[in-house]
Design a protein around this motif. Structure first.
Motif, PDB file in Angstrom:
ATOM      1  N   ASN A 306    -104.699  43.326  67.669  1.00  0.00           N
ATOM      2  CA  ASN A 306    -104.132  43.998  68.637  1.00  0.00           C
ATOM      3  C   ASN A 306    -104.503  44.557  69.800  1.00  0.00           C
ATOM      4  OD1 ASN A 306    -101.781  41.499  67.945  1.00  0.00           O
ATOM      5  ND2 ASN A 306    -100.878  43.441  67.214  1.00  0.00           N
ATOM      6  N   ALA A 307    -105.152  45.681  69.294  1.00  0.00           N
ATOM      7  CA  ALA A 307    -105.975  46.645  69.528  1.00  0.00           C
ATOM      8  C   ALA A 307    -107.302  46.771  69.126  1.00  0.00           C
ATOM      9  CB  ALA A 307    -104.555  48.152  69.412  1.00  0.00           C
ATOM     10  N   MET A 308    -108.475  47.959  70.246  1.00  0.00           N
ATOM     11  CA  MET A 308    -109.417  48.307  69.348  1.00  0.00           C
ATOM     12  C   MET A 308    -109.678  49.373  70.760  1.00  0.00           C
ATOM     13  SD  MET A 308    -112.360  45.762  69.190  1.00  0.00           S
ATOM     14  CE  MET A 308    -111.853  44.759  70.788  1.00  0.00           C
ATOM     15  N   ASP A 309    -111.251  50.421  70.074  1.00  0.00           N
ATOM     16  CA  ASP A 309    -111.283  51.023  71.300  1.00  0.00           C
ATOM     17  C   ASP A 309    -112.598  51.036  70.660  1.00  0.00           C
ATOM     18  OD1 ASP A 309    -111.437  52.560  73.043  1.00  0.00           O
ATOM     19  OD2 ASP A 309    -110.603  54.246  72.174  1.00  0.00           O
ATOM     20  N   ILE A 310    -113.414  52.117  70.968  1.00  0.00           N
ATOM     21  CA  ILE A 310    -115.072  51.901  69.872  1.00  0.00           C
ATOM     22  C   ILE A 310    -115.578  54.076  70.950  1.00  0.00           C
ATOM     23  CG2 ILE A 310    -116.111  51.135  72.444  1.00  0.00           C
ATOM     24  CD1 ILE A 310    -118.577  50.332  70.043  1.00  0.00           C
ATOM     25  N   SER A 311    -116.097  54.374  70.184  1.00  0.00           N
ATOM     26  CA  SER A 311    -116.624  55.765  70.053  1.00  0.00           C
ATOM     27  C   SER A 311    -117.340  56.140  70.990  1.00  0.00           C
ATOM     28  CB  SER A 311    -117.143  56.512  68.869  1.00  0.00           C
ATOM     29  OG  SER A 311    -118.285  55.956  68.148  1.00  0.00           O
ATOM     30  N   GLN A 312    -117.551  56.618  71.824  1.00  0.00           N
ATOM     31  CA  GLN A 312    -118.400  57.326  72.913  1.00  0.00           C
ATOM     32  C   GLN A 312    -120.135  56.919  72.246  1.00  0.00           C
ATOM     33  OE1 GLN A 312    -117.483  60.768  75.288  1.00  0.00           O
ATOM     34  NE2 GLN A 312    -116.352  59.768  76.678  1.00  0.00           N
ATOM     35  N   SER A 313    -120.014  57.261  71.107  1.00  0.00           N
ATOM     36  CA  SER A 313    -121.675  57.388  70.760  1.00  0.00           C
ATOM     37  C   SER A 313    -122.379  55.506  70.368  1.00  0.00           C
ATOM     38  CB  SER A 313    -121.962  57.984  69.582  1.00  0.00           C
ATOM     39  OG  SER A 313    -121.319  57.574  68.396  1.00  0.00           O
ATOM     40  N   GLY A 314    -120.906  54.842  69.986  1.00  0.00           N
ATOM     41  CA  GLY A 314    -121.155  53.114  70.184  1.00  0.00           C
ATOM     42  C   GLY A 314    -121.279  53.205  68.705  1.00  0.00           C
ATOM     43  N   THR A 315    -121.515  54.557  67.103  1.00  0.00           N
ATOM     44  CA  THR A 315    -121.306  53.801  65.760  1.00  0.00           C
ATOM     45  C   THR A 315    -120.495  53.701  65.127  1.00  0.00           C
ATOM     46  OG1 THR A 315    -121.044  56.719  65.539  1.00  0.00           O
ATOM     47  CG2 THR A 315    -123.083  55.702  65.875  1.00  0.00           C
ATOM     48  N   HIS A 316    -119.041  54.025  65.888  1.00  0.00           N
ATOM     49  CA  HIS A 316    -118.116  53.504  65.179  1.00  0.00           C
ATOM     50  C   HIS A 316    -117.106  52.716  66.416  1.00  0.00           C
ATOM     51  CE1 HIS A 316    -119.571  56.354  62.115  1.00  0.00           C
ATOM     52  NE2 HIS A 316    -119.235  55.611  61.416  1.00  0.00           N
ATOM     53  N   PHE A 317    -115.911  52.071  66.031  1.00  0.00           N
ATOM     54  CA  PHE A 317    -115.567  51.430  66.421  1.00  0.00           C
ATOM     55  C   PHE A 317    -113.809  51.191  65.605  1.00  0.00           C
ATOM     56  CE2 PHE A 317    -117.472  47.678  64.880  1.00  0.00           C
ATOM     57  CZ  PHE A 317    -115.732  46.783  63.949  1.00  0.00           C
ATOM     58  N   VAL A 318    -112.747  50.895  66.031  1.00  0.00           N
ATOM     59  CA  VAL A 318    -111.523  51.611  65.431  1.00  0.00           C
ATOM     60  C   VAL A 318    -109.780  49.584  66.001  1.00  0.00           C
ATOM     61  CG1 VAL A 318    -110.895  54.165  64.829  1.00  0.00           C
ATOM     62  CG2 VAL A 318    -110.258  53.119  66.780  1.00  0.00           C
ATOM     63  N   THR A 319    -109.617  49.066  65.233  1.00  0.00           N
ATOM     64  CA  THR A 319    -108.743  48.312  65.125  1.00  0.00           C
ATOM     65  C   THR A 319    -106.869  49.193  64.657  1.00  0.00           C
ATOM     66  OG1 THR A 319    -109.326  47.165  62.963  1.00  0.00           O
ATOM     67  CG2 THR A 319    -110.310  46.843  65.108  1.00  0.00           C
ATOM     68  N   GLY A 320    -106.125  48.334  65.113  1.00  0.00           N
ATOM     69  CA  GLY A 320    -105.396  47.807  64.292  1.00  0.00           C
ATOM     70  C   GLY A 320    -104.560  46.695  65.024  1.00  0.00           C
ATOM     71  N   GLY A 321    -103.602  46.086  63.966  1.00  0.00           N
ATOM     72  CA  GLY A 321    -102.669  45.174  64.401  1.00  0.00           C
ATOM     73  C   GLY A 321    -101.953  44.977  63.178  1.00  0.00           C
ATOM     74  N   ASP A 322    -101.427  43.572  63.478  1.00  0.00           N
ATOM     75  CA  ASP A 322     -99.606  43.056  62.269  1.00  0.00           C
ATOM     76  C   ASP A 322    -100.104  43.337  61.571  1.00  0.00           C
ATOM     77  OD1 ASP A 322     -99.467  41.766  64.910  1.00  0.00           O
ATOM     78  OD2 ASP A 322     -99.382  40.330  64.527  1.00  0.00           O
ATOM     79  N   ASP A 323    -101.189  43.559  60.833  1.00  0.00           N
ATOM     80  CA  ASP A 323    -101.696  44.504  59.124  1.00  0.00           C
ATOM     81  C   ASP A 323    -100.670  46.431  58.911  1.00  0.00           C
ATOM     82  OD1 ASP A 323    -103.315  45.350  60.035  1.00  0.00           O
ATOM     83  OD2 ASP A 323    -104.275  45.108  58.125  1.00  0.00           O
ATOM     84  N   LYS A 324    -100.345  46.818  60.543  1.00  0.00           N
ATOM     85  CA  LYS A 324     -99.874  48.011  60.388  1.00  0.00           C
ATOM     86  C   LYS A 324    -101.038  48.863  59.952  1.00  0.00           C
ATOM     87  CE  LYS A 324     -95.595  46.374  59.434  1.00  0.00           C
ATOM     88  NZ  LYS A 324     -94.582  45.671  58.766  1.00  0.00           N
ATOM     89  N   LEU A 325    -102.069  48.592  60.006  1.00  0.00           N
ATOM     90  CA  LEU A 325    -103.149  49.630  59.404  1.00  0.00           C
ATOM     91  C   LEU A 325    -104.523  49.660  60.569  1.00  0.00           C
ATOM     92  CD1 LEU A 325    -104.098  47.577  55.909  1.00  0.00           C
ATOM     93  CD2 LEU A 325    -102.673  49.842  56.355  1.00  0.00           C
ATOM     94  N   VAL A 326    -104.618  51.249  60.337  1.00  0.00           N
ATOM     95  CA  VAL A 326    -105.898  51.878  61.166  1.00  0.00           C
ATOM     96  C   VAL A 326    -107.124  51.526  60.593  1.00  0.00           C
ATOM     97  CG1 VAL A 326    -107.012  53.811  62.403  1.00  0.00           C
ATOM     98  CG2 VAL A 326    -104.401  53.036  62.874  1.00  0.00           C
ATOM     99  N   LYS A 327    -107.595  51.483  61.196  1.00  0.00           N
ATOM    100  CA  LYS A 327    -108.948  50.582  60.181  1.00  0.00           C
ATOM    101  C   LYS A 327    -110.461  50.979  61.372  1.00  0.00           C
ATOM    102  CE  LYS A 327    -107.475  46.746  57.883  1.00  0.00           C
ATOM    103  NZ  LYS A 327    -107.698  45.022  57.357  1.00  0.00           N
ATOM    104  N   VAL A 328    -111.105  51.758  60.262  1.00  0.00           N
ATOM    105  CA  VAL A 328    -112.756  52.428  60.766  1.00  0.00           C
ATOM    106  C   VAL A 328    -112.991  51.910  60.920  1.00  0.00           C
ATOM    107  CG1 VAL A 328    -113.672  54.662  61.704  1.00  0.00           C
ATOM    108  CG2 VAL A 328    -111.306  54.829  61.181  1.00  0.00           C
ATOM    109  N   TRP A 329    -114.404  51.379  61.929  1.00  0.00           N
ATOM    110  CA  TRP A 329    -115.590  50.382  61.053  1.00  0.00           C
ATOM    111  C   TRP A 329    -117.077  51.154  61.592  1.00  0.00           C
ATOM    112  CZ3 TRP A 329    -114.752  44.980  59.801  1.00  0.00           C
ATOM    113  CH2 TRP A 329    -113.326  44.434  60.192  1.00  0.00           C
ATOM    114  N   ASP A 330    -117.784  50.345  60.887  1.00  0.00           N
ATOM    115  CA  ASP A 330    -119.357  51.221  61.656  1.00  0.00           C
ATOM    116  C   ASP A 330    -119.113  49.876  61.816  1.00  0.00           C
ATOM    117  OD1 ASP A 330    -121.683  51.166  60.676  1.00  0.00           O
ATOM    118  OD2 ASP A 330    -122.007  52.755  59.825  1.00  0.00           O
ATOM    119  N   TYR A 331    -120.258  49.959  63.194  1.00  0.00           N
ATOM    120  CA  TYR A 331    -120.193  49.484  64.203  1.00  0.00           C
ATOM    121  C   TYR A 331    -121.436  47.890  63.719  1.00  0.00           C
ATOM    122  CZ  TYR A 331    -121.583  46.728  68.464  1.00  0.00           C
ATOM    123  OH  TYR A 331    -121.645  45.681  69.148  1.00  0.00           O
TER     124      TYR A 331
END
Length: 379
Positions: A306-331
């Protein structure tokens, strides 16, 4: 002994060490009652029904929770309420961070917008519009105004220090405003509506002007992001389309069409790519020049992202959804580096502050959670 509230009963009760009673009622009244006569010795009026009372130590200090999702601290000698923390009573629709400062952020829900300091758990300001729901909000980049999208079809602009209403755009979208964003130069607002229209508004010293209506979506616009040079924006929709718009000529440049219902979209700050998420549980990287899919990642096992944002450097982004987990991703790697578990409901919003030190997530159960953003991959 009876709380003097018509039609309201006792909702919480605690006995102090000396025998006196702490009594909370459904009308929000808290009373200290005598152990012998049950008469009220002290009382305080709180917002909404008292739902819980917790004693600390010998009872010289105690805490009271209410149906307004607020917690108060009391000292028995003065019986004066101090607001310790507060939150929304219903699903949080969106979250925005004041650009550049990373000190203030705002959240929205039914009837209100709340402004918070990133280091404190209680609100600094509450802006209420009775009987209306705020669907989305954003800070203008100069920090001087909060722009907001409402289900009555209006765009409302508020001053973040005082909550003063600065501007109303009436009939911005006749089936409700569902998405909103402000340009970096603070001269324009881009809004999306329930019928799929994307509109560009020019802010003027004494009002506003509609510059253009762009209509290619067939479903509600769920997210709008503006490119850093203010010359383009991208809109995601529940119709399965994601469109990049030229904000100079007001035409569509590229369109991505899939079977998914898009929930969120982000521009990569350095590479001309966009990344999308939606109901098919996947994260997709797209080439913004030709609209081709570059990479597809499995984001969830069930539900939607449901939700997503990306760091200003573009190296990582973050997501959240129906599984109730916040996840940090390496782009670049396309891999999850960290997972956060705290929410009791589906995650509805997520934002990373500009200095990439704090992450804020919101959920359908009214929670607002602050996280320390990790700076190194999980071992």
């Amino acid at each position: 002994m009876s709380p003097s509230c018509s039609g309201q009963s006792v909702s919480a009760l605690r006995t102090l060490k000396g025998g006196h009673l702490l009594v909370g009622s459904g009308c929000g009244k808290l009373m200290l009652c005598s152990a012998s006569s049950f008469q009220a010795l002290k009382e305080a009026q709180l917002e909404k029904a008292v739902t819980s009372i917790a004693l600390s130590g010998e009872g010289q200090q105690f805490f009271v929770g209410t149906d307004a999702a607020q917690m108060y601290g009391f000292r028995s000698e003065d019986f004066r309420a101090e607001l310790i923390s507060s939150s929304h009573r219903s699903a949080v629709k969106d979250v925005a961070i004041c650009f550049g400062t990373s000190e203030l952020f705002a959240t929205c829900s039914e009837e209100d917008i709340r402004v918070w300091h990133i280091d404190k758990p209680k609100e600094l300001l509450r802006i209420t519009v009775p009987n209306m729901t705020c669907n989305a909000l954003d800070f203008m980049s100069d920090g001087h105004s909060i722009i907001s999208a409402w289900n009555d079809g209006k765009v409302r602009v508020f001053a973040p220090e005082s909550g003063r209403l600065v501007l109303i755009i009436h009939d911005a979208h006749n089936t409700g405003v569902t998405a909103i964003a402000g340009t970096r130069n603070c001269k324009r607002i881009i809004s999306g509506g329930g019928k799929g229209m994307v509109r560009v508004w020019e802010l003027q010293p004494k009002g506003h002007r509609l510059l253009e209506t762009m209509k290619e979506h067939r479903g509600a616009v769920t997210c709008i992001k503006i490119k850093s040079d203010d010359k383009e924006c991208v809109s995601a929709s529940s119709d399965g389309a994601c469109i990049i718009w030229d904000l100079v000529r007001f035409v569509s440049l590229k369109m991505v069409i899939t079977t998914r219902l898009f929930r969120a979209v982000c521009y990569h700050p350095d590479i001309y790519q966009i990344i999308t998420s939606g109901t098919d549980r996947k994260l997709v990287y797209w080439d913004a020049y030709d609209g081709t899919a570059i990479r597809e990642l499995e984001g969830l096992l069930t539900g939607s992202i449901n939700a997503m944002d990306i760091s200003q450097s573009g190296t990582h982004f973050v997501t959240g959804g129906d599984d109730k987990l916040v996840k940090v991703w390496d782009y670049m790697e396309g891999a999850v580096t960290h997972v956060g578990m705290a929410h009791g409901g589906s995650i509805t919003g997520i934002k990373l502050c500009s200095n990439s030190s704090t992450l804020i997530s919101t959920s359908a159960d009214g929670a607002v959670v602050l996280w320390r953003f990790p700076h190194s991959p999980a071992s």
